[in-house]
Design a protein around this motif. Structure first.
Motif: not given
Length: 448
Positions: A410-432
């Motif tokens: 949807a071209e909301h890149y700044a918000q996308a970065i926030e969401a992606l960084e929130q995902g990283y902060s949870l620390g429960n994603a696999g390597a892939r």
């Protein structure tokens, strides 16, 4: 003495007219079962008024898949001895399996009057909610049951299954770990644990669980089916690896000849080998032989789409959609196939239907959100749906990564970065999954 369970697949004529399969794992070999069946039948003919042997017969009939006879025998037992809770629960389970949820609910509600134990009452309340598809109530009930009786592995297993259905793999994994702490060799818990770990993209640990299940039950078709599926996902279907994969699939088909998924794996093996016509023929024969099996049509549509026969795939998935009350995977296939076939008018009303049918499914909310953005250019509605996914799965990195992807589209890149960084902060994603999300972050940075 240890026993090796014997797996089988039972064809079920559902109350709504569909042909489905039910998985059973039997504790005795078929020959011994038939001997015991003859003995019990002869005894009951001599002593027709007794109920204990009749209950034993009913359990055996259930094990070998003769469910209508089992229902008849259990109904007699419940009339004669209404206080036998085990008989009531098995009868309710059979009503549920055969699509007669109203009968099951009525029986479960009557059973509550005979139950004094709080944990059992919560367990039965959960079973009622399952029949009514009130998944949150079922979840709450089984959670209460395990609090009251934390050493009961059945409570934990059912809780984990509900959590997995509600796309809560972290919680489900904890439940299955609890089952395995009580029963380390429980094959069903190992299988569901494998499924939960795959949802968490913890592939290495998942494969260890699957290998443990295979060690404990090397002839269990549920285990073999997952092993074969995993080999196909890894493209171990060529050259020297082909023979081992095909042998696995053929073993599953011998154990479960009505398995649509096993036929699909066989078809994929042909396609990977360049045998496209042979692959399509496998699924064509299956749907001709089992025209009322909805997942036959689903896997056939998937294969056609893979082969580039987009319009035929769209016709097939619509046939599947119209034949039954859809599940999430059929809806997801519609979201993928119908736009590729240019049939957006058919898809648009489905999008509202999907989230109404599965309001607790975060993955379906984000799928619908992505479709609104990508195919209909409705950014506002798409982001709203995607945001709902993160509300349902606040603790899951996968949900935040998927939401970030929708924001990117949807071209909301700044918000996308926030969401992606929130995902990283949870620390429960696999390597892939982390690698994929890292690529999305880089793309957002370039756009900004």
């Amino acid at each position: 003495m240890s026993r090796n369970p014997s797996p089988c697949l039972v064809p079920v004529s559902h109350a709504n007219g569909m042909d489905l399969n039910a998985q059973l794992v039997l504790d005795q070999k078929p020959i011994r079962q038939q001997q015991k069946l003859r003995t019990l039948t002869k005894y009951i003919q001599s002593y027709p008024s007794g109920w204990k042997k009749r209950f034993e017969l009913a359990k055996l009939l259930y094990q070998i898949g003769q469910w209508q006879q089992a229902i008849d025998e259990l109904s007699y037992v419940v009339r004669r001895q209404p206080q036998v809770i085990e008989a009531r629960l098995l009868l309710g389970h059979l009503w549920h399996l055969t699509g007669k949820e109203k009968n099951a609910i009525c029986l479960y509600e009557q059973t509550l009057a005979w139950v004094q134990d709080d944990a059992t009452r919560y367990h039965i309340t959960g079973l009622i909610a399952q029949c009514q598809r009130r998944w949150q109530t079922a979840l709450d009930s089984f959670e209460s049951a395990v609090l009251k009786h934390p050493d009961n592995s059945v409570h934990w297993l059912l809780l984990g299954q509900i959590q997995l259905r509600l796309e809560k793999p972290l919680a489900a994994q904890r439940s299955f770990d609890r089952v395995l702490s009580l029963k380390p060799n429980d094959v069903t818990a190992l299988i569901y644990s494998y499924d939960a770990l795959l949802q968490l993209h913890q592939v290495k640990t998942a494969e260890q669980r699957l290998q443990q299940a295979y060690k404990n039950a090397p002839s269990d078709f549920r285990v073999l089916l997952r092993l074969a599926s995993r080999r196909c996902q890894q493209h171990l279907v060529l050259d020297d690896e082909r023979a081992a994969t095909l042998e696995l699939i053929r073993t599953v088909l011998r154990l479960a000849p009505q398995s649509a998924e096993a036929h699909h794996l066989l078809a994929c093996c042909h396609v990977f080998q360049g045998e496209r016509i042979a692959g399509e023929a496998v699924m064509q024969r299956f749907v001709e032989q089992y025209p009322n099996h909805p997942y036959g049509w689903y896997f056939y549509a998937r294969l056609l789409f893979q082969l580039g026969q987009v319009q035929k795939a769209a016709d097939t998935i619509m046939h599947c959609y119209q034949k039954q009350e859809c599940d999430r995977e059929i809806y997801r296939a519609c979201c993928e196939i119908l736009p590729a076939a240019g049939r957006l008018k058919l898809l648009q009303p489905m999008l509202l239907e999907m989230v109404a049918a599965f309001p607790m499914s975060w993955s379906l909310w984000v799928t619908v959100g992505r479709v609104w953005v990508e195919k209909f250019n409705n950014y506002e509605l798409g982001i709203a749906h995607s945001t709902r996914a993160t509300e349902l799965a606040q603790d899951q990195a996968a949900a935040w990564f998927a939401h970030g992807r929708v924001l990117m589209l949807a071209e909301h890149y700044a918000q996308a970065i926030e969401a992606l960084e929130q995902g990283y902060s949870l620390g429960n994603a696999g390597a892939r999954l982390q690698t994929i999300a890292a690529g999305w972050l880089e793309e957002c940075d370039r756009h900004i």
